[in-house]
Design an enzyme around this catalytic site. Structure first.
Site, mmCIF file in Angstrom:
data_model
loop_
_atom_site.group_PDB
_atom_site.id
_atom_site.type_symbol
_atom_site.label_atom_id
_atom_site.label_comp_id
_atom_site.label_asym_id
_atom_site.label_seq_id
_atom_site.Cartn_x
_atom_site.Cartn_y
_atom_site.Cartn_z
ATOM 1 N N ASN A 171 0.807 -1.227 0.000
ATOM 2 C CA ASN A 171 0.000 0.000 0.000
ATOM 3 C C ASN A 171 0.840 1.277 0.000
ATOM 4 O O ASN A 171 0.296 2.370 0.068
ATOM 5 C CB ASN A 171 -0.945 0.015 1.210
ATOM 6 C CG ASN A 171 -0.209 0.023 2.551
ATOM 7 O OD1 ASN A 171 1.014 0.004 2.599
ATOM 8 N ND2 ASN A 171 -0.974 0.018 3.632
ATOM 9 N N LYS A 172 2.162 1.154 -0.095
ATOM 10 C CA LYS A 172 3.021 2.333 0.002
ATOM 11 C C LYS A 172 3.174 3.029 -1.353
ATOM 12 O O LYS A 172 2.649 2.580 -2.366
ATOM 13 C CB LYS A 172 4.395 1.934 0.552
ATOM 14 C CG LYS A 172 4.362 1.444 1.990
ATOM 15 C CD LYS A 172 3.818 2.497 2.937
ATOM 16 C CE LYS A 172 4.010 2.166 4.402
ATOM 17 N NZ LYS A 172 3.338 0.954 4.844
ATOM 18 N N ILE A 173 3.913 4.150 -1.366
ATOM 19 C CA ILE A 173 4.128 4.949 -2.575
ATOM 20 C C ILE A 173 4.650 4.083 -3.713
ATOM 21 O O ILE A 173 4.192 4.171 -4.847
ATOM 22 C CB ILE A 173 5.120 6.085 -2.276
ATOM 23 C CG1 ILE A 173 4.433 7.174 -1.445
ATOM 24 C CG2 ILE A 173 5.677 6.687 -3.553
ATOM 25 C CD1 ILE A 173 3.539 8.099 -2.240
#
Length: 382
Positions: free
Chosen positions: A191-193
């Site tokens: 779910n990160k950048i």
């Protein structure tokens, strides 16, 4: 109405990830080392600058754990930790048998309060335990008060473990987050950048310290023709396949940051018309946030009785994911017995704050649907 799920923050592939993964298979580098691991580390070092030396690991949690190990945290030590964060910031303190002491947020950046931090240090020293480390977090990609926190840390000669898991691409006065602490941490969770499926990295100021981290991350194997171990080690190295995904993701990092920031601007523009709903925004131009997640605060007194939870449940009914802010660690069942310093800033934010869909892969159609649903929800209150 289109009822396709709109996620809070889902993976967003750039297109070249498969090329690096295929190279790993074609060359049989299906192991926790290889050209992609080396390449990803070099890409991150170039991106971060500031003489950063990066070791790619299996998760951001592993990076925090190794950071504590490198800082010499042992059983019985005290570690100060921002309370408003994900539990992965604090769990490794217990891995080491150390004692977490939690610190409230300040209202501008929602991060570690320098005043409460110093109060905690003075109090813990008075108890006979000078804290061994400070874990400071860049919440939702907004940098903490870099200079104020560093001033307190330096005054008492306590190192900072900088949890930049949510802040790859963020900066303060032009310097990239991940490079302000004595040791930094990155996360590449789904779910990160950017993502490597799972994965993370530890950022150190020297190549020697990086090699020490790699030593611990590869089971602390001594130099010998046989397997010999003189220290406790961990299986924390990133695989060459996951690193291949990361190399492809690095090519689109700046684009992902720009799109996350555009989502923040979308919400800032939308909620401007609604009294009592504010969008979490950096204090001034010294701060550059990737806005990994765009967050709002709902004040029921000013919003005619609307609450954060009313809004969240209404979005959920329309298959749009949103999420309350992180529940502070000092309120968590596993951590509530440990000391806490500060007021009620983090508690208040948890009660009234909501993270909105923020992915870099959200389309114009998604934004139109979000705004249409929000208007329908808000209409009875305004």
């Amino acid at each position: 109405m289109n009822n396709k799920k709109i996620w809070l923050s889902s993976p967003h592939m750039g297109g070249n990830e498969q090329k690096f993964v295929n190279e790993a298979f074609d060359t049989n580098w299906v192991a926790p080392l290889g050209p992609n691991v080396n390449g990803l580390e070099q890409d991150l070092e170039s991106y971060l600058g500031q003489h950063a030396a990066v070791a790619a690991l299996s998760s951001g949690t592993a990076a925090i754990h190794l950071g504590l190990v490198l800082l010499g945290v042992k059983a019985g030590d005290v570690v100060l930790c921002q309370s408003m964060t994900f539990s992965a910031s604090a769990n490794p303190i217990l891995y080491q048998g150390a004692t977490p002491v939690f610190i409230d947020s300040e209202s501008q950046t929602w991060n570690l309060c320098p005043i409460a931090l110093e109060q905690a240090i003075i109090s813990e020293i008075a108890k006979g335990k000078k804290p061994k480390a400070i874990i400071a977090v860049h919440l939702y990609g907004v940098p903490y008060q870099i200079e104020a926190v560093r001033a307190v840390a330096d005054a008492y000669q306590i190192p900072i473990l900088e949890d930049s898991a949510e802040a790859l691409g963020s900066a303060y006065k032009g310097q990239k987050c991940g490079t302000f602490g004595d040791i930094g941490v990155l996360s590449f969770n789904g779910n990160k950048i950017i993502t490597t499926s799972g994965g993370g990295a530890i950022v150190t100021p020297t190549a020697d310290l990086k090699q020490k981290a790699v030593f611990y991350a590869t089971q602390s194997r001594d130099e010998a023709p046989h397997y010999q171990h003189s220290a406790i080690g961990y299986n924390y190295r990133m695989s060459n396949i996951c690193a291949g995904i990361g190399r492809g993701q690095m090519e689109v990092l700046d684009d992902h940051v720009a799109k996350r920031r555009a989502m923040h601007d979308f919400y800032a523009d939308f909620f401007m018309a609604y009294e009592g709903i504010s969008v979490f925004t950096v204090p001034n131009d010294d701060y550059f946030a990737n806005y990994w997640l765009s967050a709002i605060v709902v004040d029921p007194l000013l919003a005619n009785g609307l609450t954060r939870e009313t809004l969240r449940l209404a979005l959920e009914a329309e298959n749009i994911e949103s999420r309350p802010l992180w529940k502070p660690m000092h309120l968590q069942p596993i951590f509530e017995k440990y000391p806490y310093y500060g007021g009620t800033v983090s508690e208040s934010l948890f009660d009234t704050g909501l993270c909105m869909p923020s992915g870099s892969n959200l389309s114009d159609a998604d934004r139109e649907r979000i705004s249409t649903v929000l208007i329908t929800i808000l209409e009875p209150f305004f």
